[in-house]
Design a protein around this motif. Structure first.
Motif, PDB file in Angstrom:
ATOM      1  N   UNK A 289       0.834  -1.204   0.000  1.00 52.68           N
ATOM      2  CA  UNK A 289       0.000   0.000   0.000  1.00 52.68           C
ATOM      3  C   UNK A 289       0.866   1.251   0.000  1.00 52.68           C
ATOM      4  N   UNK A 290       1.891   1.275   0.848  1.00 54.95           N
ATOM      5  CA  UNK A 290       2.727   2.477   0.973  1.00 54.95           C
ATOM      6  C   UNK A 290       3.665   2.646  -0.215  1.00 54.95           C
ATOM      7  N   UNK A 291       4.336   1.558  -0.599  1.00 58.91           N
ATOM      8  CA  UNK A 291       5.383   1.658  -1.616  1.00 58.91           C
ATOM      9  C   UNK A 291       4.847   1.692  -3.035  1.00 58.91           C
ATOM     10  N   UNK A 292       3.673   1.134  -3.266  1.00 54.87           N
ATOM     11  CA  UNK A 292       3.129   1.063  -4.629  1.00 54.87           C
ATOM     12  C   UNK A 292       1.921   1.985  -4.813  1.00 54.87           C
ATOM     13  N   UNK A 293       0.820   1.687  -4.123  1.00 52.83           N
ATOM     14  CA  UNK A 293      -0.419   2.427  -4.362  1.00 52.83           C
ATOM     15  C   UNK A 293      -0.318   3.876  -3.889  1.00 52.83           C
ATOM     16  N   UNK A 294       0.222   4.087  -2.686  1.00 53.52           N
ATOM     17  CA  UNK A 294       0.334   5.459  -2.181  1.00 53.52           C
ATOM     18  C   UNK A 294       1.334   6.266  -3.002  1.00 53.52           C
ATOM     19  N   UNK A 295       2.446   5.641  -3.396  1.00 52.67           N
ATOM     20  CA  UNK A 295       3.444   6.354  -4.195  1.00 52.67           C
ATOM     21  C   UNK A 295       2.891   6.733  -5.560  1.00 52.67           C
ATOM     22  N   UNK A 296       2.044   5.865  -6.138  1.00 55.56           N
ATOM     23  CA  UNK A 296       1.396   6.215  -7.408  1.00 55.56           C
ATOM     24  C   UNK A 296       0.487   7.418  -7.235  1.00 55.56           C
ATOM     25  N   UNK A 297      -0.296   7.418  -6.134  1.00 55.65           N
ATOM     26  CA  UNK A 297      -1.175   8.559  -5.849  1.00 55.65           C
ATOM     27  C   UNK A 297      -0.350   9.822  -5.627  1.00 55.65           C
ATOM     28  N   UNK A 298       0.726   9.702  -4.869  1.00 54.28           N
ATOM     29  CA  UNK A 298       1.574  10.866  -4.568  1.00 54.28           C
ATOM     30  C   UNK A 298       2.221  11.418  -5.835  1.00 54.28           C
ATOM     31  N   UNK A 299       2.664  10.517  -6.724  1.00 49.93           N
ATOM     32  CA  UNK A 299       3.282  10.957  -7.975  1.00 49.93           C
ATOM     33  C   UNK A 299       2.279  11.708  -8.849  1.00 49.93           C
ATOM     34  N   UNK A 300       1.036  11.209  -8.888  1.00 50.67           N
ATOM     35  CA  UNK A 300       0.003  11.898  -9.667  1.00 50.67           C
ATOM     36  C   UNK A 300      -0.270  13.289  -9.104  1.00 50.67           C
ATOM     37  N   UNK A 301      -0.307  13.390  -7.764  1.00 45.93           N
ATOM     38  CA  UNK A 301      -0.547  14.689  -7.126  1.00 45.93           C
ATOM     39  C   UNK A 301       0.578  15.664  -7.428  1.00 45.93           C
ATOM     40  N   UNK A 302       1.810  15.191  -7.361  1.00 48.04           N
ATOM     41  CA  UNK A 302       2.948  16.054  -7.638  1.00 48.04           C
ATOM     42  C   UNK A 302       2.988  16.468  -9.106  1.00 48.04           C
ATOM     43  N   UNK A 303       2.529  15.561  -9.986  1.00 49.15           N
ATOM     44  CA  UNK A 303       2.499  15.903 -11.412  1.00 49.15           C
ATOM     45  C   UNK A 303       1.495  17.021 -11.684  1.00 49.15           C
ATOM     46  N   UNK A 304       0.397  17.035 -10.907  1.00 48.96           N
ATOM     47  CA  UNK A 304      -0.613  18.095 -11.056  1.00 48.96           C
ATOM     48  C   UNK A 304      -0.291  19.234 -10.088  1.00 48.96           C
ATOM     49  N   UNK A 305       0.893  19.802 -10.213  1.00 48.56           N
ATOM     50  CA  UNK A 305       1.389  20.760  -9.218  1.00 48.56           C
ATOM     51  C   UNK A 305       0.555  22.031  -9.141  1.00 48.56           C
ATOM     52  N   UNK A 306      -0.050  22.433 -10.223  1.00 47.63           N
ATOM     53  CA  UNK A 306      -0.807  23.683 -10.200  1.00 47.63           C
ATOM     54  C   UNK A 306      -2.253  23.518  -9.824  1.00 47.63           C
TER      55      UNK A 306
END
Length: 348
Positions: A289-306
Motif C-alpha cells: 500500500x505504501x510503496x506502490x499504491x500510495x506512491x502512485x497517488x503521490x506521484x500523480x498529485x505532484x504531477x498536477x502541481x498547479x
C-alpha cells in the motif's frame, strides 16, 4: 563520587552486539502498537459483517440497521468506518473496518463505485497532507491496506459490476476476492467457481493481491503454507459467531439438518486460510500500500502541481528559489559597485 559497581558487558566477548537490533525494533513496535485498515465490499446478504466478527472475535456492528426491500430501491452507497482496539498477548492492534452498505443493492448500480474511490483517495490525501506537515511523529494511517471483495456464490462467476469495480480500484488498493457463504455449494462447485472467477479476473486485466514468493532460507513448513494459501485464492469462506457442540467440544459453526459446517475446519471452508493470509502477510499488505499504491497517488498529485494543495506547496517552493536567485544577482551587482568605488577612492 564514583559508583562502586562495575559495568558488566552484556555481550559475549568477540561480539559487538548489533545482532540484538531486531529485538529493539520488536520492543518499540509492540509498545507503539499496529494499525491496519480493512475494507469489505460486496452485495448485501453475502455474510460480510459475520465474517469480520468471526475473524477478529469481536462485534463491530452492535447497532446495525438492516434496510428492507423498499429502502433498498433508492439506497445509495454509504461508507461506514468502525475502529476497535484489539489486544492479544500484549500486542495492540488498532483495526479499522470500512464497510460499504448499499453497494450493488439499488436497481441502478452506476453510481455505487465513485463513493468508494473517493473515500480511498481522501485517505491518501489526508496522509499526504499529514506527511507534509510539521508534526510527522504521530501520523494516523487510515489508508486502506486491504479490500475483501465478496463474490456471490450463486452468480455463476463475476457479474459486470464486480469486474467494473475491481478494474477501477485495483491500482489503488490490494484486492482479495472472497466467495461468501460458500456452504451453499459443494466442493466440486467451489472448485469450478474459483477457476471461473480467476479466469475472468485474468481476462479483464485485473491485478489482485498476489502473495509474495518465499525466500530460499524459509523453512519448508512456511513454504508449504504459502503454496496452499496461493492455491486457495479466491477464498471460499463461511462466517459464524455461534458456538455449537460437536463431538464433545465447542466449535464455531452453522447447524443444518444434515450436519454442522465448522468455520475453523479447513476441510469445510477457507476461513482459517483467509485469516492466516491476513495475519502472516499484514506487514506486506501495508508495504505494498505504501510503496506502490500510495506512491502512485503521490506521484500523480505532484504531477498536477498547479491544481492541488500539494502542487501549491511545490509551486511556492519554486517561487522562493527564484526570489533567492534574484537576490543573489542583486548582491553580486552591489559587491561589484562597492569594489569599483573602493578602487576609485584608492586611485585618488
Amino acid at each position: 563520587m564514583t559508583d562502586s559497581k562495575t559495568f558488566v558487558n552484556p555481550e559475549t566477548p568477540g561480539y559487538v552486539g548489533f545482532a540484538n537490533l531486531p529485538n529493539q525494533v520488536h520492543r518499540k513496535s509492540v509498545k507503539r502498537g499496529f494499525e491496519f485498515t480493512l475494507m469489505v465490499v460486496g452485495e448485501s446478504g453475502l455474510g460480510k459483517s459475520t465474517l469480520i466478527n468471526s475473524l477478529f472475535l469481536t462485534d463491530l456492528y452492535p447497532e446495525r440497521h438492516i434496510p428492507d426491500a423498499s429502502e433498498k430501491i433508492a439506497q445509495t452507497v454509504k461508507i461506514e468506518a468502525s475502529t476497535v482496539e484489539i489486544e492479544e498477548r500484549g500486542v495492540k492492534l488498532r483495526l479499522t473496518v470500512v464497510d460499504t452498505p448499499g453497494f450493488g443493492d439499488s436497481i441502478s448500480s452506476q453510481n455505487c463505485i465513485e463513493p468508494i474511490m473517493d473515500y480511498i483517495d481522501q485517505q491518501y490525501e489526508r496522509y499526504l497532507q499529514d506527511e507534509s506537515g510539521l508534526n510527522r511523529r504521530h501520523i494516523l494511517d487510515n489508508r486502506v491496506h486491504c479490500c475483501f471483495y465478496f463474490v456471490s456464490p450463486s452468480g455463476h462467476g463475476l457479474k459486470p459490476l464486480d469486474i467494473e469495480f475491481m478494474r477501477k480500484v485495483h491500482h489503488k488498493i490490494n484486492i482479495v476476492p472472497v466467495l461468501g457463504k460458500s456452504d451453499m455449494l459443494t466442493m466440486t462447485e467451489i472448485k469450478k467457481l474459483k477457476r471461473k472467477v480467476l479466469d475472468q479476473i485474468d481476462e479483464a486485466g485485473i491485478q489482485i493481491y498476489r502473495l509474495p514468493d518465499c525466500d530460499d532460507d524459509e523453512d519448508e513448513d512456511f513454504k508449504q503454507q504459502n503454496k496452499q494459501l496461493k492455491e486457495a485464492i479466491p477464498f471460499a469462506v463461511v462466517g459464524s459467531t455461534q458456538l455449537i457442540e460437536v463431538r464433545g467440544k465447542k466449535v464455531r459453526g452453522r447447524l443444518y439438518p444434515w450436519g454442522v459446517v465448522e468455520v475453523e475446519n479447513p476441510e469445510h471452508c477457507d476461513f482459517i486460510k483467509l485469516r492466516t493470509m491476513l495475519i502472516t502477510h499484514m506487514q506486506d499488505l501495508q508495504e505494498v500500500t505504501h510503496d506502490l499504491h500510495y506512491e502512485n497517488f503521490r506521484a500523480e498529485k505532484l504531477a498536477k502541481s498547479g491544481k492541488t494543495p500539494t502542487g501549491g506547496v511545490r509551486a511556492s517552493t519554486v517561487e522562493k528559489d527564484k526570489l533567492l536567485a534574484d537576490k543573489e544577482v542583486e548582491l553580486k551587482k552591489m559587491q561589484e559597485m562597492l569594489s569599483k568605488m573602493q578602487a576609485q577612492m584608492q586611485s585618488k
